[in-house]
Design a protein around this motif. Structure first.
Motif, PDB file in Angstrom:
ATOM      1  N   LYS A 186     -12.018 -28.034  18.455  1.00  0.00           N
ATOM      2  CA  LYS A 186     -12.337 -29.455  18.325  1.00  0.00           C
ATOM      3  C   LYS A 186     -13.665 -29.747  19.017  1.00  0.00           C
ATOM      4  O   LYS A 186     -13.983 -29.160  20.052  1.00  0.00           O
ATOM      5  N   LYS A 187     -14.425 -30.655  18.465  1.00  0.00           N
ATOM      6  CA  LYS A 187     -15.703 -31.029  19.067  1.00  0.00           C
ATOM      7  C   LYS A 187     -15.449 -31.576  20.463  1.00  0.00           C
ATOM      8  O   LYS A 187     -14.604 -32.448  20.672  1.00  0.00           O
ATOM      9  N   SER A 188     -16.165 -31.042  21.443  1.00  0.00           N
ATOM     10  CA  SER A 188     -15.865 -31.328  22.849  1.00  0.00           C
ATOM     11  C   SER A 188     -16.282 -32.735  23.278  1.00  0.00           C
ATOM     12  O   SER A 188     -15.715 -33.275  24.228  1.00  0.00           O
ATOM     13  N   LYS A 189     -17.279 -33.300  22.645  1.00  0.00           N
ATOM     14  CA  LYS A 189     -17.722 -34.656  22.986  1.00  0.00           C
ATOM     15  C   LYS A 189     -18.422 -35.269  21.779  1.00  0.00           C
ATOM     16  O   LYS A 189     -18.684 -34.571  20.799  1.00  0.00           O
ATOM     17  N   HIS A 192     -23.180 -30.615  21.342  1.00  0.00           N
ATOM     18  CA  HIS A 192     -22.340 -29.410  21.342  1.00  0.00           C
ATOM     19  C   HIS A 192     -21.113 -29.616  20.485  1.00  0.00           C
ATOM     20  O   HIS A 192     -20.636 -30.742  20.316  1.00  0.00           O
ATOM     21  N   ALA A 218     -17.621 -26.902  19.616  1.00  0.00           N
ATOM     22  CA  ALA A 218     -16.450 -26.338  20.302  1.00  0.00           C
ATOM     23  C   ALA A 218     -16.846 -25.649  21.605  1.00  0.00           C
ATOM     24  O   ALA A 218     -17.931 -25.081  21.739  1.00  0.00           O
ATOM     25  N   LEU A 219     -15.945 -25.683  22.578  1.00  0.00           N
ATOM     26  CA  LEU A 219     -16.181 -25.032  23.872  1.00  0.00           C
ATOM     27  C   LEU A 219     -15.996 -23.512  23.799  1.00  0.00           C
ATOM     28  O   LEU A 219     -16.193 -22.822  24.797  1.00  0.00           O
TER      29      LEU A 219
END
Length: 201
Positions: free
Chosen positions: A57-60, A69, A71-72
């Motif tokens: 999931k997109k982190s922010k 950014h 994914a982590l």
């Protein structure tokens, strides 16, 4: 070519192609490296970003938070995947039969020229006794790293040498270039010499 037998007036007639071959350092080096590489497991494994355990999931949000950014699990984050992840591989190198046999012959020939091959009529141990093997080797005056080669190594001989860190025992079928190169001297029975000749001829 004649090989003298230890503690005997008899000699053993052997082939010049096996015990009088010219030494080729390049060939021996290639075969020894290939033999050692064949024993490497090649188990190093790293994870790519798709294999790391974590959400994609997109982190922010896309804007308003500085750098953009997703994914982590991306490689730029601690705990993320590796960009060019290492995977298990084989280190095996192809060495054909002719090259392998030629290298064994070259090593045996060089050991013979240096006087590091000792031919004996037989090499038997009365039961698995390490002290008995030590006494026998001291009587033969071999170096610190002897290699004992017999036609069919007995279990007693293997067990006797098991606790001696620098003593190697091989039968003819188990003879390999690394064992030959690493030995200070080679104690070999007359029957084993003949069997080696049949193998390498």
């Amino acid at each position: 070519m004649e090989l003298s037998i230890n503690n005997s007036k008899n000699t053993l007639s052997v082939s010049d192609a096996v015990f009088g071959r010219e030494f080729s350092e390049d060939l021996v080096h290639q075969v020894v490296v290939a033999y050692r590489n064949a024993g490497r497991a090649g188990t190093k494994a790293q994870k790519t970003r798709s294999e790391v355990n974590g959400t994609t999931k997109k982190s922010k949000k896309q804007k308003g938070g500085g750098a953009r950014h997703g994914a982590l699990t991306a490689p730029i984050f601690v705990g993320g995947g590796v960009t060019f992840a290492a995977k298990p591989r084989s280190f095996a190198q192809k060495v054909n039969r002719k090259m392998y046999r030629a290298a064994i012959s070259a090593i045996l020939s060089e050991l013979n020229r240096q006087g590091r091959i000792m031919v004996v009529e037989s090499f038997d141990i009365d039961g698995p006794k390490t002290k008995g093997l030590i006494a026998k080797l001291q009587g033969l005056e071999v170096g610190k790293r002897p290699l004992i080669v017999t036609e069919d190594a007995s279990e007693s001989l293997y067990l006797s040498a098991r606790n001696l860190p620098y003593v190697e025992v091989r039968d003819v079928q188990g003879l390999d270039p690394v064992a030959l190169v690493g030995a200070d001297s080679v104690v070999i029975t007359a029957d084993a010499v003949k069997k080696i000749e049949e193998w390498l001829a």
